[in-house]
Design an enzyme around this catalytic site. Structure first.
Site, PDB file in Angstrom:
ATOM      1  N   GLY B 505       0.942  -1.204  -0.158  1.00 60.20           N
ATOM      2  CA  GLY B 505       0.066   0.002  -0.156  1.00 60.20           C
ATOM      3  C   GLY B 505       1.113   1.107   0.071  1.00 60.20           C
ATOM      4  O   GLY B 505       0.377   2.165   0.332  1.00 60.20           O
ATOM      5  N   ARG B 545      11.809   0.592   4.368  1.00 59.06           N
ATOM      6  CA  ARG B 545      12.266   1.813   4.151  1.00 59.06           C
ATOM      7  C   ARG B 545      11.027   2.887   3.624  1.00 59.06           C
ATOM      8  O   ARG B 545      11.762   3.975   3.631  1.00 59.06           O
ATOM      9  CB  ARG B 545      13.571   1.810   3.722  1.00 59.06           C
ATOM     10  CG  ARG B 545      13.456   1.717   2.167  1.00 59.06           C
ATOM     11  CD  ARG B 545      14.741   1.170   1.264  1.00 59.06           C
ATOM     12  NE  ARG B 545      15.918   1.735   2.177  1.00 59.06           N
ATOM     13  CZ  ARG B 545      16.936   1.398   2.028  1.00 59.06           C
ATOM     14  NH1 ARG B 545      17.076   0.081   1.837  1.00 59.06           N
ATOM     15  NH2 ARG B 545      17.999   1.753   2.895  1.00 59.06           N
ATOM     16  N   THR B 547       8.169   4.116   4.114  1.00 58.44           N
ATOM     17  CA  THR B 547       7.341   5.370   5.160  1.00 58.44           C
ATOM     18  C   THR B 547       8.698   6.316   5.722  1.00 58.44           C
ATOM     19  O   THR B 547       8.540   7.421   5.612  1.00 58.44           O
ATOM     20  CB  THR B 547       6.560   4.679   6.048  1.00 58.44           C
ATOM     21  OG1 THR B 547       5.434   3.834   5.266  1.00 58.44           O
ATOM     22  CG2 THR B 547       5.858   5.735   6.926  1.00 58.44           C
ATOM     23  N   ALA B 730       5.802   8.791  11.569  1.00 58.49           N
ATOM     24  CA  ALA B 730       5.782   7.488  11.179  1.00 58.49           C
ATOM     25  C   ALA B 730       6.956   6.789  10.619  1.00 58.49           C
ATOM     26  O   ALA B 730       7.845   7.206   9.928  1.00 58.49           O
ATOM     27  CB  ALA B 730       4.857   7.388   9.835  1.00 58.49           C
ATOM     28  N   GLU B 735       8.625  -5.397   7.814  1.00 59.00           N
ATOM     29  CA  GLU B 735       9.175  -6.516   8.021  1.00 59.00           C
ATOM     30  C   GLU B 735       9.100  -7.119   9.299  1.00 59.00           C
ATOM     31  O   GLU B 735       9.012  -8.174   9.535  1.00 59.00           O
ATOM     32  CB  GLU B 735      10.475  -6.413   7.454  1.00 59.00           C
ATOM     33  CG  GLU B 735      10.779  -6.490   5.834  1.00 59.00           C
ATOM     34  CD  GLU B 735      12.248  -5.937   5.803  1.00 59.00           C
ATOM     35  OE1 GLU B 735      13.231  -6.650   5.449  1.00 59.00           O
ATOM     36  OE2 GLU B 735      12.471  -4.919   5.675  1.00 59.00           O
TER      37      GLU B 735
END
Lengths: 339, 775
Positions: B505, B545, B547, B730, B735
């Site tokens: 997303g 990575r 965000t 954020a 993961e």
């Protein structure tokens, strides 16, 4: 796009005779296809060897009208056409009511998608799921090669624990142990007409390249199960790694006849632990004439695995099978197993 | 949020100064309908005129010298348009994350290594051509076991990696023996000998973990279009810019001539980051043939050829006092690298969790990476962390039981406050204690002995276990991360991001960030991604990575665009730009909200034929602060002591990630990670023949990934805590949730059935063996 499938000629047979005609004419270039769930994966993965050429012609028997049917005659028994899907078997009311163990076994096969395609005939004649057989690099005994690679190699899951013969495959069928417990007959058609093979004589031992007595130009047309006596009870249990889409690490089909709290008769067949559905007569003897009782059952379960001779990596199948036999017998005897 | 700390190049944007209107909402992913309705076009669906099919010839031996290749018969076959092998490209280096690798070396080092490739008019012809290529091999002894490979007498493996000191991910030196770069990596502090002397209890164990394969739904496929000057690669990768870099370098083209496009991506989990080997061969064939080339790997090729998670063995010894104080930790982890890896980026990562997660004054941990004649290894969802957490958290429970302490209390007793226990460097944020409390409360940890009575009878035993973890993936130098935001006269907004939405997303997330900053509805923002053409350089979507790295860049770009729009709008509203605020498609003057106009009206003020375009770029993390995310999981399992079957019934998963931008998307990562973790823990058992090195289960039947029947009840908890360095705080989630699954399930199995199992996967044979029921 299934790019991996080579060009293959495809013949729709309209009758059993026509299918046998094409089979005889094309010889070992041809294979019968019904659901195709096993055959197509072998072709796609290019599995071949001296005794299993990649087919050039596929004879489709799904187009034979009388092959796809379930007929029950009270007092006589159940006749299932060879191309009847496993889904149709597991969802037939007559099968579930009269031969519940078979419905349970059919339901345990693979996935919904495969049971929608896969047939009862195909389930009986599927090839080994030994991983040395299922990768193209090993020219193993079952492909017509010189030796079994699993014995000294890797054999944790789909392998025999009985130490029999050249090949250590475990027979993968879920329906075969149930059919054997129910005393089924396999109706086979060939160039010289039909023959009825009792299922006890249908499967071959591990010294043979092929798993069944079916000759290259023969096909299964029907599976017949005789009516069971009214005091019959059965149970099929399967143990596997994953909740679905897995063959048995071990399975048990138990068919018991119980009168006045005693066993009149018993049949116990093990699946997934031997190169063929493995009947354990000594365990059956341990029940016959005895009272229905947990101790008797425990003893029979212990006897069932007495002949076990596991490989280096599958010793766990011995206690696993013993426990499954016990649970199956308890369930078929109407006793509550401790849960 | 303290804007001054936002990690961007130049001046950080002004704060929003209003409540969120978009962020924090569970907006469905914007590509969801296309995917579930089957209209999404993946690389393998693309058909170009005159397209050829490529196939790769693979080596049947685990180790062999190629004496001779004869491709003449294949070349003569009608329909064959190009054939490549070491005959025409003997010295060719391909690049994977800029790590040079031999394309067609003289010595082939694993079963399945590429020996030649052909492009032909159709797949049948290509297959026939492969059969016509004659290769003379001289077989060499092979070594598969890393400890065997470490012995001085071992056969030497020729890795595919070529040392390159300019690339941080490549080895800097050739192996010595089979040891990566000829040396191990050691983390140490304090005095080990003294630490063990101080201990009341010392426990030593050996932990084994298996390879794990990604088993992506989409098999690798690409279509390469070459017009004689420019190349367009339609790919299924996780990083368009990374593939462009690799392919350009491999083929000797300038990067601007290699455009990489990913329209939709069918699952990567780390395996599709960087240009993989098959793509180099197919691209070369396209150049040679002068026609588009399509390549798609078969499922067995997927298993054999793409780099997967390493198998490891760890010797671990820890000392603890009766009161629970850890006194010493000593460990040696041996990793099977196969013939090559992105290992340069993973040095020290396997032992880092054990080094940092708990306060312990005396530690010596060694990480040993060894080449063997087995396939390539590389990135996979928490590639090292999932392993490092397994042995540490398994050992912590063992220690707790030995000293008669609650495992949760032992963890809290040794809680580490600092990111570097010697230099006392702070974390940017750490709320692991909260995560542990929330996850364990959710499954009623306090009453975990409620099963004891029931467990006495019958074969079914229930138990509860937990594990904590840390994860990095919150923005690492030296990668560049830039984004553009464009506002058009018609009122639409585009975010231009040179990244790939790998199903997490990411495109939705970036649209939400831009919508929030601009004050528009998210459906007026379109994210343009997966294309090096219109975008600036950006990282690959891996290492969680996106965000953390693209977030600040998108926020900055959108804030800059908003500023430009406000400059156009202010005069019309008789106000200063600084007085304007925007939210949900409306621009208002803050001191007089009656003075307002819609975002669309404001866009009409953009001069005809023009648009507003603004950029944002992230800057690297500062060095004096440690950036991690943290979390904890607690689970309830059921062990059947008759069959050896283990079922995970419930998992409570708490992850600290700063700020939840979109709860639905974040929860999905908990679900995905836990399901994948259950496969790793209980089912996925890759098997290689010990004599030949041939993989025996390169298929989705006998390599068992979980089905819906294996999915437990999953309770996700997202712990928010301010971390001013990131976009609205954020940070990463993707993961992390896989990391603690294996140790928490393993610890729960002990709690249920009283057996310690130290090797993954935990299959029924291992359970029955541990119960003493079989040999």
């Amino acid at each position: 796009m299934l790019y991996e499938i080579p060009q293959i000629e495809h013949v729709n047979a309209r009758s059993t005779e026509e299918a046998i005609y094409w089979l005889s004419r094309y010889g070992d270039k041809a294979k019968v296809i019904a659901g195709g769930t096993d055959l197509l994966s072998l072709i796609k993965d290019k599995i071949n060897g001296p005794q299993m050429p990649i087919p050039e012609v596929l004879i489709n028997i799904k187009t034979i009208p009388e092959m796809d049917r379930i007929d029950y005659s009270p007092g006589k028994g159940l006749s299932i056409g060879a191309t009847t899907t496993l889904y149709d078997i597991e969802s037939s009311n007559e099968v579930r009511e009269k031969f519940g163990m078979l419905a349970d076994a059919a339901h345990e096969v693979a996935t919904n998608q495969i049971r929608n395609m896969g047939t009862i005939g195909g389930n009986l004649v599927q090839r080994p799921w030994c991983w040395y057989f299922r990768v193209p690099q090993f020219n193993c005994y079952k492909k017509g090669g010189p030796q079994c690679y699993a014995i000294s190699g890797s054999h944790k899951y789909y392998f025999s624990m009985l130490g029999l013969g050249v090949c250590v495959m475990a027979h993968p069928s879920d329906t075969a142990p149930a059919l054997m417990a129910l005393g089924a007959e396999i109706v086979v058609a060939g160039e010289s007409g039909q023959r009825r093979v009792p299922i006890d004589g249908f499967f071959l031992g591990p010294q043979e390249v092929f798993e069944t007595v079916l000759k290259p130009n023969e096909i299964i047309t029907e599976v017949f199960i005789p009516e069971q006596p009214p005091n019959t009870r059965g149970s099929f249990l399967k143990s596997r790694l994953r909740g679905t889409w897995d063959f048995a690490l071990s399975s048990v089909a138990a068919r018991l006849q119980i009168t006045n709290g005693s066993y009149d008769d018993a049949k116990i067949i093990l699946g997934g632990v031997a190169p063929f559905p493995f009947r354990v007569p000594l365990a059956e003897d341990a029940l016959r004439g005895k009272r229905v009782d947990e101790e008797v059952i425990s003893l029979a379960a212990a006897v069932a695995v007495k002949r076990a001779h596991p490989l280096a990596q599958n010793g766990y199948k011995v206690p696993l099978t013993q426990n499954l036999v016990k649970r199956a017998l308890m369930s078929a005897s109407g006793l509550e197993a401790e849960v | 949020m303290t804007e001054a700390k936002l990690l961007v190049q130049g001046i950080p944007p002004e704060p929003l100064d209003r409540p969120f209107t978009v962020i924090g909402h569970s907006i469905s992913r914007i590509d969801g309908v296309e995917k579930v309705s089957g209209t999404a076009e993946y690389a393998g669906d693309i058909q170009l005129p005159n397209m050829l099919c490529a196939k790769i010839l693979r080596c049947p031996h685990a180790h062999a010298r190629i004496l001779k290749i004869d491709t003449s018969k294949a070349e003569a076959l009608p329909g064959v348009k190009a054939v490549i092998s070491r005959n025409n490209f003997p010295d060719w280096l391909t690049y994977w994350y800029l790590i040079p690798q031999f394309a067609f070396p003289e010595i082939v080092s694993y079963v399945g290594q590429e020996v030649a490739a052909v492009a032909a008019v159709d797949i049948d012809t290509a297959e026939r051509a492969l059969k016509l290529i004659e290769v003379d091999y001289q077989e060499l002894p092979a070594v598969f076991d890393p400890e065997e490979a470490l012995k001085p007498t071992s056969q030497k493996v020729t890795p595919l990696d070529v040392p390159d000191s300019t690339c941080p991910r490549a080895p800097a030196a050739w192996p010595v023996g089979n040891l990566y770069e000829g040396k191990t990596d050691i983390h140490t502090r304090g005095d080990i000998a003294k630490g063990f002397q101080d201990a009341d209890v010392v426990i030593e164990e050996v932990y084994n973990t298996s390879y794990q394969f990604h088993a992506t739904l989409q098999t690798r496929s690409s279509v390469i279009d070459w017009d004689g000057e420019n190349m367009t690669v339609h790919d299924s990768c996780q990083g368009v810019w990374q593939v462009s870099q690799d392919i350009a370098k491999s083929l000797g083209l300038p990067m601007e001539k290699v455009r990489v496009v990913v329209k939709y991506q069918g699952g990567g989990f780390g395996s599709k980051a960087g240009a993989q080997r098959y793509l180099h061969y197919a691209s070369r064939l396209a150049m040679m043939a002068g026609r588009p080339v399509r390549i798609e790997l078969t499922r067995p090729e997927e298993f054999i050829s793409h780099p997967h998670r390493h198998a490891t063995k760890t010797y671990l010894k820890m000392g603890v006092k009766r009161d629970g104080t850890l006194t010493a930790m000593e460990g040696r982890s041996i990793l099977n690298l196969g013939v090559g890896s992105t290992y340069g980026n993973q040095k020290e990562k396997l032992i880092e969790t054990a080094f940092e997660l708990y306060e312990c004054p005396n530690v010596k941990l060694e990480q040993v990476a060894v080449y063997t004649n087995t396939p390539l290894t590389g990135y996979m969802r928490s590639v090292m962390r999932a392993i490092g957490d397994f042995f540490l958290e398994a050992h912590m429970d063992r220690l707790a039981v030995e000293i008669g302490m609650d495992p949760l209390d032992l963890r809290m007793k040794n809680y580490a406050v600092f990111g570097d226990q010697v230099k006392k460097l702070p974390y940017s944020a750490k709320n692991l204690d909260k995560c542990m409390k929330i996850s364990t409360d959710a499954i009623d940890w306090k009453h975990r002995d409620r099963f004891v009575e029931d467990n006495k009878n019958g074969p079914i035993k229930r138990g509860i276990g937990m594990a904590s973890y840390m994860y990095d993936g919150v923005g690492m130098a030296p990668f560049k991360a830039s984004a553009d935001v464009v506002i058009k006269r018609n009122g639409t907004v585009e975010v231009l991001a040179g990244v790939v939405d790998i199903g997490g997303g990411q495109a939705t997330m970036m649209a939400m960030l831009a919508a929030e900053e601009l004050g528009v509805n998210v459906n007026s923002v379109k994210t343009v991604w997966g294309d090096t053409g219109p975008t600036q350089f950006a990282p690959g979507t891996h290492a969680s990575r996106m965000t953390a790295e693209m977030g600040p860049a998108v926020v900055q770009a959108a804030a800059n665009a908003r500023k430009k729009l406000f400059e156009l709008t202010a005069q019309r509203l008789s106000a200063e730009p600084i007085e304007l605020r925007s939210a949900l498609g409306k621009i208002q003057v803050s001191r007089d909200q009656q003075r307002s106009m819609s975002f669309e009206e404001a866009c009409q003020l953009i001069p005809d034929g023009e648009e507003i375009r603004a950029s944002g770029s992230r800057k690297p993390n500062p060095k004096d602060i440690v950036f991690h995310t943290f979390g904890s999981q607690a689970c309830e399992v059921e062990v059947n002591t008759d069959t050896g079957a283990v079922r995970v019934l419930r998992v409570a998963s708490a992850h600290e990630l700063g700020k939840v931008l979109n709860p639905k998307l974040v929860d999905s990562q908990h679900y995905g990670g836990i399901i994948m973790g259950i496969g790793y823990t209980l089912l996925e058992d890759p098997e290689f023949d010990s004599k030949t090195g041939i993989m025996l289960n390169p298929d989705l039947h006998q390599y068992r990934i979980p089905t819906s029947l294996e999915v437990p009840e999953i309770l996700p908890f997202n712990i928010e805590a301010p971390d001013p360095f990131f976009a609205y705080s954020a940070k990463a989630v993707g993961e992390a949730p896989i990391v603690p699954v294996a140790p928490s399930v393993r610890n729960a199995i002990y709690h249920a059935a009283g057996i310690w199992i130290n090797s993954l996967p935990i299959t029924p044979d291992a359970v029955l063996k541990a119960l003493g029921k079989s040999k």
